[in-house]
Design an enzyme around this catalytic site. Structure first.
Site, mmCIF file in Angstrom:
data_model
loop_
_atom_site.group_PDB
_atom_site.id
_atom_site.type_symbol
_atom_site.label_atom_id
_atom_site.label_comp_id
_atom_site.label_asym_id
_atom_site.label_seq_id
_atom_site.Cartn_x
_atom_site.Cartn_y
_atom_site.Cartn_z
ATOM 1 N N ASN A 162 27.459 39.737 40.062
ATOM 2 C CA ASN A 162 28.890 39.830 39.735
ATOM 3 C C ASN A 162 29.298 41.109 39.010
ATOM 4 O OD1 ASN A 162 28.202 36.810 40.025
ATOM 5 N ND2 ASN A 162 30.396 36.894 40.302
ATOM 6 N N THR A 221 22.266 40.181 47.458
ATOM 7 C CA THR A 221 23.161 39.504 46.509
ATOM 8 C C THR A 221 22.396 38.523 45.620
ATOM 9 O OG1 THR A 221 25.013 37.959 46.330
ATOM 10 C CG2 THR A 221 23.700 37.763 48.297
ATOM 11 N N TYR A 248 26.885 33.241 53.899
ATOM 12 C CA TYR A 248 26.693 34.611 53.396
ATOM 13 C C TYR A 248 25.311 34.743 52.753
ATOM 14 C CZ TYR A 248 27.456 38.325 49.800
ATOM 15 O OH TYR A 248 27.354 39.408 48.949
ATOM 16 N N ASP A 254 32.480 54.409 56.528
ATOM 17 C CA ASP A 254 33.280 53.223 56.210
ATOM 18 C C ASP A 254 34.467 53.179 57.172
ATOM 19 O OD1 ASP A 254 34.830 51.117 54.800
ATOM 20 O OD2 ASP A 254 33.451 51.511 53.163
ATOM 21 N N PHE A 260 34.106 49.039 46.779
ATOM 22 C CA PHE A 260 34.092 49.039 45.311
ATOM 23 C C PHE A 260 32.839 49.743 44.766
ATOM 24 C CE2 PHE A 260 32.516 46.044 41.811
ATOM 25 C CZ PHE A 260 33.050 46.799 40.783
ATOM 26 N N TYR A 316 33.803 33.036 53.576
ATOM 27 C CA TYR A 316 32.618 32.290 54.039
ATOM 28 C C TYR A 316 33.009 30.971 54.702
ATOM 29 C CZ TYR A 316 30.696 35.337 50.323
ATOM 30 O OH TYR A 316 30.408 36.402 49.507
ATOM 31 N N LYS A 340 22.135 37.003 54.024
ATOM 32 C CA LYS A 340 21.518 38.018 53.147
ATOM 33 C C LYS A 340 20.043 37.681 52.914
ATOM 34 C CE LYS A 340 25.016 40.709 51.418
ATOM 35 N NZ LYS A 340 25.038 42.177 51.382
ATOM 36 N N ASN A 387 33.125 52.311 62.479
ATOM 37 C CA ASN A 387 32.779 50.894 62.421
ATOM 38 C C ASN A 387 31.284 50.779 62.690
ATOM 39 O OD1 ASN A 387 32.390 48.120 63.044
ATOM 40 N ND2 ASN A 387 34.556 47.963 63.588
HETATM 41 P P1 NAD Z 1 33.320 45.971 49.225
HETATM 42 O O1 NAD Z 1 33.917 44.925 50.107
HETATM 43 O O2 NAD Z 1 34.173 46.618 48.215
HETATM 44 O O3 NAD Z 1 32.670 47.113 50.130
HETATM 45 C C1 NAD Z 1 32.170 46.889 51.420
HETATM 46 C C2 NAD Z 1 32.637 48.024 52.309
HETATM 47 O O4 NAD Z 1 32.138 47.787 53.640
HETATM 48 C C3 NAD Z 1 34.171 48.112 52.419
HETATM 49 O O5 NAD Z 1 34.632 49.382 52.018
HETATM 50 C C4 NAD Z 1 34.448 47.864 53.884
HETATM 51 O O6 NAD Z 1 35.516 48.629 54.413
HETATM 52 C C5 NAD Z 1 33.121 48.265 54.533
HETATM 53 N N1 NAD Z 1 32.971 47.636 55.850
HETATM 54 C C6 NAD Z 1 33.136 46.330 56.150
HETATM 55 N N2 NAD Z 1 32.952 46.137 57.462
HETATM 56 C C7 NAD Z 1 32.661 47.351 57.991
HETATM 57 C C8 NAD Z 1 32.378 47.798 59.296
HETATM 58 N N3 NAD Z 1 32.364 46.960 60.342
HETATM 59 N N4 NAD Z 1 32.103 49.114 59.488
HETATM 60 C C9 NAD Z 1 32.129 49.976 58.434
HETATM 61 N N5 NAD Z 1 32.393 49.612 57.166
HETATM 62 C C10 NAD Z 1 32.665 48.303 56.958
HETATM 63 O O7 NAD Z 1 32.051 45.285 48.533
HETATM 64 P P2 NAD Z 1 31.232 45.745 47.235
HETATM 65 O O8 NAD Z 1 31.621 44.860 46.129
HETATM 66 O O9 NAD Z 1 31.310 47.206 47.082
HETATM 67 O O10 NAD Z 1 29.760 45.309 47.650
HETATM 68 C C11 NAD Z 1 28.844 46.208 48.260
HETATM 69 C C12 NAD Z 1 27.557 45.458 48.596
HETATM 70 O O11 NAD Z 1 27.026 44.790 47.449
HETATM 71 C C13 NAD Z 1 27.722 44.374 49.660
HETATM 72 O O12 NAD Z 1 26.591 44.379 50.484
HETATM 73 C C14 NAD Z 1 27.767 43.081 48.888
HETATM 74 O O13 NAD Z 1 27.303 41.983 49.636
HETATM 75 C C15 NAD Z 1 26.842 43.410 47.715
HETATM 76 N N6 NAD Z 1 27.183 42.605 46.543
HETATM 77 C C16 NAD Z 1 28.175 43.001 45.692
HETATM 78 C C17 NAD Z 1 28.468 42.239 44.579
HETATM 79 C C18 NAD Z 1 29.524 42.645 43.595
HETATM 80 O O14 NAD Z 1 29.556 42.067 42.510
HETATM 81 N N7 NAD Z 1 30.370 43.613 43.899
HETATM 82 C C19 NAD Z 1 27.784 41.042 44.334
HETATM 83 C C20 NAD Z 1 26.789 40.656 45.234
HETATM 84 C C21 NAD Z 1 26.500 41.458 46.320
HETATM 85 N N1 UDP Z 2 37.243 31.269 40.887
HETATM 86 C C1 UDP Z 2 38.300 30.656 40.162
HETATM 87 N N2 UDP Z 2 39.589 31.071 40.393
HETATM 88 C C2 UDP Z 2 39.885 32.051 41.285
HETATM 89 C C3 UDP Z 2 38.820 32.679 42.013
HETATM 90 C C4 UDP Z 2 37.520 32.256 41.774
HETATM 91 O O1 UDP Z 2 38.070 29.770 39.334
HETATM 92 O O2 UDP Z 2 41.087 32.391 41.417
HETATM 93 C C5 UDP Z 2 35.835 30.866 40.599
HETATM 94 C C6 UDP Z 2 34.966 30.533 41.813
HETATM 95 O O3 UDP Z 2 35.144 29.184 42.197
HETATM 96 C C7 UDP Z 2 33.579 30.807 41.257
HETATM 97 C C8 UDP Z 2 33.789 31.996 40.311
HETATM 98 O O4 UDP Z 2 35.193 32.001 40.019
HETATM 99 O O5 UDP Z 2 33.141 29.710 40.504
HETATM 100 C C9 UDP Z 2 33.359 33.360 40.838
HETATM 101 O O6 UDP Z 2 33.992 33.583 42.068
HETATM 102 P P1 UDP Z 2 33.925 34.965 42.863
HETATM 103 O O7 UDP Z 2 34.820 34.839 44.039
HETATM 104 O O8 UDP Z 2 34.195 36.113 41.973
HETATM 105 O O9 UDP Z 2 32.433 35.160 43.377
HETATM 106 P P2 UDP Z 2 31.052 34.369 43.403
HETATM 107 O O10 UDP Z 2 30.370 34.677 42.123
HETATM 108 O O11 UDP Z 2 31.323 32.892 43.563
HETATM 109 O O12 UDP Z 2 30.373 34.955 44.590
#
Ligand code: NAD
Ligand code: UDP
Length: 365
Positions: free
Chosen positions: A197, A122, A168, A38, A17, A88, A172, A59
Site C-alpha cells: 500500500n 503485490t 488479481y 505507457d 503512480f 477485480y 500476480k 500498448n
Molecule cells: P498505476 O495504475 O498508477 O500504473 C500502472 C500503469 O500501467 C499506468 O500508467 C497505466 O497507464 C499503465 N498501463 C496499463 N495498461 C497498459 C497497457 N496495456 N499498455 C501500456 N501501459 C499500460 O499503478 P501503480 O500504483 O503505479 O503500480 C505499479 C505496479 O505496482 C503494478 O504492477 C501494481 O500491481 C504494483 N503494486 C502497486 C501497489 C501500490 O501501492 N501502488 C501495491 C501493490 C502492487
Molecule cells: N476502502 C474503504 N473505502 C473506500 C475505498 C476502500 O473503506 O472508499 C477499504 C477497502 O475495502 C480495503 C482498504 O480500504 O479494506 C484498502 O483498499 P484499497 O483499494 O486501497 O486497496 P487494497 O489494499 O485492498 O488492495
C-alpha cells in the site's frame, strides 16, 4: 549502480503512480538512460524533454514493439497493471490478462535475451491472513507474529474462485511462480517487489476530474474530502493496511539497482510495518489533517457501506498484512523512514493543490 555503469532501463508502466516517482529519481540521482512505455504521459509531462529519457506511447499488447525496446535495454522494470480492487470484481478478464498474460510474454523475452527483470508484484499475493478463517470472537487469540508476512515462509492463501477479488492476487502469484521456474530452468535474472500500500502524490485519480471509476482508498477519501461528500467505510473500516510513502518505496528500488547481486533471484517485501492503521483510523487521520490543511472547508461525514454494495458481488478483503522487511534491510540496507502522518500530509497537500479548484467549480461530476 552495478554493471554496466550507465545502463539503459526500460520501464513498462512508466506513466503511472510509482513509475512517475521512479522516473524522477532515476533522472535526478543516476546517470542511466530511461525508456518509458505507457499508454499515457500525463503524470510525467515534466520529464518528456529530458535528454536521458525517451517516452514511448505504446500498448503492451503490441508484443513486437515491446520486444524491440526490451532488446535495447540492460534492465527492465515492469509496472504495468490494472491494480484497483474495484476492477477485480467488474473486469476480471482484463485484470488477469494485464497482470498475468502480458507480463508472461515479458518474462519470456527477458529470459531469452538475458535481461534483468525487476517485476512489481503485490503484497496481495499473501491473500487472506490465517485469522480470517477463524470465527470473529477467536481472532484475538491468534499469535501476532502470524500477521507478519515473510517472503520465503508465509503461505499465500487465496479465497474461493467465486470471490473474484482474488483474480488479481492469483494472476500476480502465478507470474511469480513462472519467474521462479524460468530462473530455475532458463537462468532468468529476476527480482520481485511486493509493495505494501504505497501512497503519495499522483496516486490514481479523482473521479470525474482525471479518471473514471473507483480508485484506491487514499484517492477515494480525498475525493470525498475535496467534494464534501461522505467518506465511505467498507465493512466498518476494520481491516488494516501498512501504508508506505512512495519516496521510501523508490529508495528500495534504487537500493535494488545498486545491489544487483544481492537482489537478483530474490523477492522483497517493500512496506512500512510501523505505519499500520485500520481503514477507519486512516479516515479519522485524514479528516483531522484536512481540517488543519483547509480550515475553511466543510466537515465531511463518515458513512458505512458493505463490501458487496461498494465493490459488487465477488468482493472479499484482506484483513491485515504486515511486512517482514528483514531481507530488504539486510541485503539492500533499506529502511523506510516516513511515518504515516507526514506521508499523508505531503500526499494530501498535493491533492489539495492539484484538484481543489476542479472539484470546487463542479468540473468534477
Ligand atoms: P498505476 O495504475 O498508477 O500504473 C500502472 C500503469 O500501467 C499506468 O500508467 C497505466 O497507464 C499503465 N498501463 C496499463 N495498461 C497498459 C497497457 N496495456 N499498455 C501500456 N501501459 C499500460 O499503478 P501503480 O500504483 O503505479 O503500480 C505499479 C505496479 O505496482 C503494478 O504492477 C501494481 O500491481 C504494483 N503494486 C502497486 C501497489 C501500490 O501501492 N501502488 C501495491 C501493490 C502492487
Ligand atoms: N476502502 C474503504 N473505502 C473506500 C475505498 C476502500 O473503506 O472508499 C477499504 C477497502 O475495502 C480495503 C482498504 O480500504 O479494506 C484498502 O483498499 P484499497 O483499494 O486501497 O486497496 P487494497 O489494499 O485492498 O488492495
Amino acid at each position: 549502480m552495478n554493471a554496466p555503469d550507465n545502463p539503459t532501463i526500460c520501464i513498462l508502466g512508466c506513466g503511472g503512480f510509482i513509475g512517475s516517482h521512479l522516473l524522477g529519481r532515476l533522472l535526478s540521482d543516476s546517470s542511466c538512460r530511461v525508456c518509458g512505455i505507457d499508454l499515457t504521459s500525463a503524470k510525467i509531462a515534466g520529464y518528456l524533454s529530458h535528454d536521458r529519457f525517451e517516452f514511448v506511447e505504446l500498448n503492451v499488447h503490441d508484443t513486437v514493439a515491446v520486444r524491440e525496446y526490451v532488446s535495447r535495454a540492460d534492465i527492465v522494470i515492469s509496472l504495468v497493471a490494472l491494480c484497483n480492487p474495484s476492477l477485480y470484481t467488474t473486469i476480471p478478464l482484463d485484470v488477469i490478462d494485464i497482470n498475468f498474460t502480458r507480463p508472461l510474454e515479458l518474462v519470456r523475452m527477458c529470459a531469452e535475451m538475458g535481461k534483468w527483470l525487476i517485476h512489481f508484484s503485490t503484497s496481495e499475493v499473501y491473500g487472506r491472513t490465517v485469522s480470517s478463517f477463524m470465527p470473529e470472537e477467536s481472532r484475538g487469540t491468534v499469535d501476532e507474529s502470524r500477521y507478519v508476512l515473510n517472503e520465503d515462509t508465509s503461505p499465500l492463501v487465496m479465497g474461493p474462485i467465486k470471490a473474484q477479488r482474488w483474480c488479481y492476487a492469483s494472476a500476480k502469484q502465478l507470474l511469480e511462480r513462472v519467474m521462479f521456474a524460468y530462473a530455475f530452468e532458463k537462468d532468468l535474472e529476476y527480482t520481485i517487489v511486493r509493495p505494501f500500500n504505497f501512497i503519495g502524490p499522483r496516486m490514481d485519480f479523482i473521479p470525474g476530474v482525471d479518471g473514471e471509476g473507483t480508485p484506491r482508498v487514499l484517492a477515494c477519501f480525498m475525493e470525498a474530502l475535496l467534494k464534501h461528500k461522505p467518506i465511505q467505510l467498507v465493512d466498518g473500516g476494520k481491516n488494516r493496511r501498512c501504508f508506505t510513502y512512495v519516496d521510501d518505496a523508490v529508495d528500495a528500488v534504487m537500493a535494488i539497482l545498486n545491489h544487483a547481486e544481492a537482489a537478483k533471484g530474490r523477492i522483497f517485501n517493500v512496506g512500512n510495518p510501523e505505519n499500520e492503521t485500520t481503514i477507519a483510523g486512516l479516515a479519522e487521520t485524514m479528516i483531522a489533517l484536512y481540517r488543519e490543511l483547509c480550515p475553511e472547508c466543510e466537515e465531511v461525514e463518515v458513512e458505512q457501506v458493505s463490501g458487496r454494495a461498494f465493490y459488487g458481488p465477488g468482493y472479499e478483503d484482506s484483513d491485515r498484512r504486515v511486512p517482514d522487511i528483514t531481507k530488504a534491510r539486510e541485503r539492500l540496507g533499506w529502511e523506510p523512514c516516513t511515518a504515516l502522518e507526514p506521508a499523508l500530509r505531503a500526499t494530501m497537500s498535493h491533492y489539495i493543490r492539484e484538484y481543489r479548484e476542479a472539484c470546487a467549480y463542479g468540473k468534477a461530476g
